[in-house]
Every structure is written in structure tokens, then in C-alpha cells.
Design a protein around this motif. Structure first.
Motif, mmCIF file in Angstrom:
data_model
loop_
_atom_site.group_PDB
_atom_site.id
_atom_site.type_symbol
_atom_site.label_atom_id
_atom_site.label_comp_id
_atom_site.label_asym_id
_atom_site.label_seq_id
_atom_site.Cartn_x
_atom_site.Cartn_y
_atom_site.Cartn_z
ATOM 1 N N ALA A 1 41.875 -11.197 -8.795
ATOM 2 C CA ALA A 1 43.014 -11.773 -9.522
ATOM 3 C C ALA A 1 43.633 -12.897 -8.698
ATOM 4 O O ALA A 1 43.883 -13.996 -9.207
ATOM 5 N N GLU A 2 43.845 -12.621 -7.426
ATOM 6 C CA GLU A 2 44.467 -13.644 -6.574
ATOM 7 C C GLU A 2 43.587 -14.890 -6.486
ATOM 8 O O GLU A 2 44.086 -16.013 -6.497
ATOM 9 N N ARG A 3 42.284 -14.653 -6.400
ATOM 10 C CA ARG A 3 41.370 -15.800 -6.359
ATOM 11 C C ARG A 3 41.501 -16.654 -7.606
ATOM 12 O O ARG A 3 41.324 -17.864 -7.569
ATOM 13 N N GLY A 4 41.846 -16.012 -8.726
ATOM 14 C CA GLY A 4 42.049 -16.753 -9.975
ATOM 15 C C GLY A 4 43.490 -17.230 -10.150
ATOM 16 O O GLY A 4 43.850 -17.713 -11.223
ATOM 17 N N GLY A 5 44.312 -17.038 -9.126
ATOM 18 C CA GLY A 5 45.695 -17.526 -9.195
ATOM 19 C C GLY A 5 46.679 -16.553 -9.815
ATOM 20 O O GLY A 5 47.784 -16.944 -10.193
ATOM 21 N N VAL A 6 46.287 -15.275 -9.933
ATOM 22 C CA VAL A 6 47.185 -14.273 -10.527
ATOM 23 C C VAL A 6 47.664 -13.322 -9.426
ATOM 24 O O VAL A 6 46.849 -12.648 -8.794
ATOM 25 N N TYR A 7 48.964 -13.298 -9.206
ATOM 26 C CA TYR A 7 49.533 -12.424 -8.165
ATOM 27 C C TYR A 7 50.151 -11.199 -8.834
ATOM 28 O O TYR A 7 51.066 -11.323 -9.637
ATOM 29 N N ALA A 8 49.650 -10.028 -8.467
ATOM 30 C CA ALA A 8 50.182 -8.790 -9.054
ATOM 31 C C ALA A 8 50.223 -7.736 -7.959
ATOM 32 O O ALA A 8 50.111 -8.052 -6.777
#
Ligand code: PLP
Length: 393
Positions: free
Chosen positions: A323-330
Motif C-alpha cells: 500500500a505504501e509503495r502505491g502511495g497509500v498510508y494506513a
């Protein structure tokens, strides 16, 4: 920093620009200690008093009932440790009781005091029969949160107070309203509570500032003693800029809350519905039905910013990485838990098997969330889940 789709608002949400602005004056111009006698000190004192008035109104309390402190954690600790040792008017003992899904800021103190822990059902609702069974004349404090930091599930304090009135009428009620305040009218919903804790960085204020409402007449033992600040309830020079910031953040939160809940609730529904439609084997916590695509989902038991899912056959840590690699921070669970090796105590209490809890993802939205964020998450997460499942097959 490159633009990211930030879905970790329950961990910390950005400060409102107006809050940063109003705080600046108390770093640069009015920097005096508010306990002093001169004019700058009086100005600082007036500013903290104004913030106290605003927060009190937002929480349905009187200004003198507000104790400013250093975090939500400190407010929770103060509520539990500060009341457990005080004998109640009826002479009852110091037993403390909390739910199994409390934040560790409540759970750890209750465990340290040898208190009682009450379970929840599969939907994350407090088991009121178990609460009744845990109560007796020795109970000094019951601590139950208003909204859960992982699932977003909201509880009725009126129902809790009703059970307490029957089984432990001398006990105090504390509520951790840290996750509730951005979304719910805490002033109305926490009316039955004797103590209420909130934390500024969850609603557009600075980190390191919290407050505990201590209703008039509640006896509280200070846990930090020194200069007698906060009417002898919390020693230490007040964080003037932070307190001014929390006042402004509370004002903004309350004035925009209805609009924010409406708008963010729609974004959350689009996100959750989109993920359920795009990915098989997803369980959404705190909703009916918990799985399946297409049918209308009832999310009315949750705060508007909460989207909490478990993906079968996936490890949260690996999913967070993609997710982070795709720009999504959760995050996987709450910001204090540490991912797949340490499945959430909240999901364990709800009866989720470990294998499912290991695939949990908390996507928490905030006032700054946008449609573009949701579209990014919907583009990034389904292929990430598919990739991980393929790798595990
Ligand atoms: N209580 C709840 C429900 C929370 O979610 C948090 C933070 O995540 C806290 C307490 C602790 O607040 P703070 O980060 O201000 O210590």
C-alpha cells in the motif's frame, strides 16, 4: 514529501492551518508562564482560560471541570489511577472495570490495578450482561470508550450508566472519547460520564495536549504533583500554545462537524463498498452484513471516518508495505500495536480467529480526506491483495 493518500487519521490527523496560526503567537510573542503576575503572564492566562471555556462547552462541561494534560494517554491514566485510590462516598473499595477493547492507555492501568475486564460481541458491542456481572459495591470506576480506535464502533453510555445504576450505584463512569470527538456530539453523548478524556491531535490540534473532564464533586488524586496547576489536579507549567491550539481545534471541529461527518461518511462508504466489490474474502468489522458485495451495508454503529477490514489469506504487514509503495498510508490495528506478529486485542476480543485478524487493515479518514485519496486506495489495494494471495498460493 510526495503526495500520499493518507488513511491514518485515527493515529493522527493534520493540524488545521488556523490552529498553527493561533499557536504561533504563544511561541513567539506571548511566551510567559501563565502563573506569573505581569502583563504577559496575564495574557497567557487569559488565553488558556478562553481555550478552557471553548473546550468545556464542546464537551458539555463547566470550565473548572477541565484538566489540561499532556495526551489522551495521560488523561486516561489520570482517570483510572486518579480515582481508584479514592474511597467512594459509600465507602466502597477501589475495584476498576473496563472493556476488553479499550485503548492500552486504559487497559494497562486497569490490569495493573488488578481490575476486571468485560467482553464484547462479534460486532464489537459491549456485553451489557457481562458488565452487570462484573459490577458490585466494591467497584469504584467503570471505564468504557465512546468510539473504538480500531473498529470505530460507538457505544451508548446511557445504557452503561443504566446498568451501573442497578449494580454499582456508587461507581464513577469514565469514557475515553479520544476517537469520538471528531465525529460525535460528545457533549450530548457523554452526559452520563463523570470523567471524559480527549486528545488534541485527533481533531486538528497539536500532539502532546489532552484534557480530562472531571465533573464537579469527583475526587481525583493528582498523578503529577508540583506547582499545584490545574487546581491541584495536574502539576507542571501549562503548555500554553498547545492549550490555545486545542481550544481553536475544538471550535473548528464542532462548527464543521455535521458537514464533515456527512462528506467523510460518503467517502468512507465509497471506499468500503469499492473494496468489498473488488476483493473476495473481505470481512468488514462493526457492520451488517460483514461480508459480501452489492447489498446495502449498515454502518450506523460506526463513526464516519472508520473503514476497518480483514482480508483472508493476507498478512497486514505485507499489505501495508505494498500500500505504501502505491502511495497509500494506513495501519494494521491501532497505531500502538505492531502489525501481523501481534494481532489486535480488539479483534481477539470480538472473536476473530488469529488467521483473519492477521489480515486487518485500518483505513481511517479525516476532515482532510478527499475523493482522490479514495480513488488511489481503490486502485492500489485490490491488486496488492491479489498479489499477496498469489504469492501465498
Ligand atoms: N485513546 C484512544 C481511543 C486512542 O485512539 C488514543 C490514540 O490513538 C489514545 C487514547 C491515546 O492518545 P494520545 O496519542 O494523545 O496519547
Amino acid at each position: 514529501m510526495a503526495a500520499v493518500a493518507y488513511f491514518d487519521h485515527a493515529a493522527s490527523t493534520p493540524m488545521h492551518p488556523e490552529v498553527v496560526e493561533v499557536m504561533r503567537e504563544f511561541f513567539e510573542g506571548c511566551y510567559a508562564n501563565p502563573t506569573g503576575a505581569h502583563r504577559m503572564a496575564r495574557d497567557a492566562r487569559r488565553a488558556t482560560d478562553d481555550a478552557r471555556d471553548i473546550l468545556a462547552e464542546a464537551l458539555g462541561a463547566r470550565p473548572a471541570e477541565i484538566v489540561f494534560c499532556g495526551s489522551g494517554t495521560e488523561g486516561d491514566n489520570l482517570a483510572v489511577f486518579g480515582t481508584a485510590g479514592e474511597a467512594s462516598p459509600g465507602g466502597s473499595g477501589g475495584t476498576v472495570v473496563c472493556s476488553a477493547v479499550e485503548h492500552p492507555a486504559v487497559l494497562r492501568p486497569v490490569e495493573q490495578l488488578g481490575g476486571r475486564v468485560v467482553g464484547v460481541d462479534r460486532g464489537g458491542m459491549l456485553d451489557l450482561d457481562a458488565l452487570a456481572a462484573a459490577l458490585d459495591g466494591d467497584v469504584r470506576l467503570v471505564s468504557v470508550m465512546l468510539a473504538n480506535n480500531e473498529t470505530g464502533v460507538v457505544w451508548s453510555l446511557a445504557e452503561v450508566a443504566e446498568v451501573m445504576a442497578r449494580h454499582a450505584p456508587g461507581a464513577l463512569l469514565h469514557t475515553d472519547a479520544v476517537q469520538a470527538f471528531p465525529w460525535l456530539d460528545v457533549a450530548a453523548l457523554a452526559t452520563p460520564a463523570d470523567l471524559i478524556s480527549v486528545s488534541a491531535h485527533k481533531f486538528g490540534g497539536p500532539k502532546g495536549v489532552g484534557a480530562l473532564v472531571v465533573r464537579d464533586g469527583v475526587r481525583l488524586q493528582a498523578q503529577i504533583v508540583g506547582g499545584g496547576q490545574e487546581a491541584e489536579r495536574r502539576g507542571g507549567t501549562p503548555n500554553v500554545a498547545g492549550i490555545v491550539g486545542v481550544g481553536r481545534a475544538a471550535e473548528i471541529t464542532v462548527s464543521r462537524r455535521a458537514e464533515t461527518v456527512e462528506r467523510v461518511g460518503r467517502l468512507r462508504d465509497r471506499l468500503a463498498d469499492g473494496l468489498r466489490a473488488a476483493v473476495d474474502g473481505v470481512i468488514e468489522s462493526g457492520v451488517h452484513p460483514a461480508s459480501g458485495a452489492g447489498a446495502p451495508v449498515d454502518r450506523s454503529a460506526k463513526v464516519a471516518g472508520s473503514c476497518h477490514l480483514c482480508f483472508e489469506g493476507v498478512e497486514s504487514e505485507a499489505l501495508l508495505f505494498l500500500a505504501e509503495r502505491g502511495g497509500v498510508y494506513a495501519s494494521a490495528a491501532s497505531s500502538c500495536a505492531s502489525g501481523a506478529e501481534d494481532p489486535s486485542h480488539v479483534l481477539a476480543a470480538m472473536g476473530y480467529p488469529r488467521s483473519l485478524a492477521r489480515g486487518s487493515l485500518r483505513l481511517s479518514l479525516g476532515a482532510a480526506s478527499s475523493e482522490a485519496d479514495v480513488e488511489t486506495a481503490l486502485a492500489v489495494l485490490p491488486p496488492a491483495v491479489a498479489q499477496l494471495r498469489r504469492a501465498a498460493a
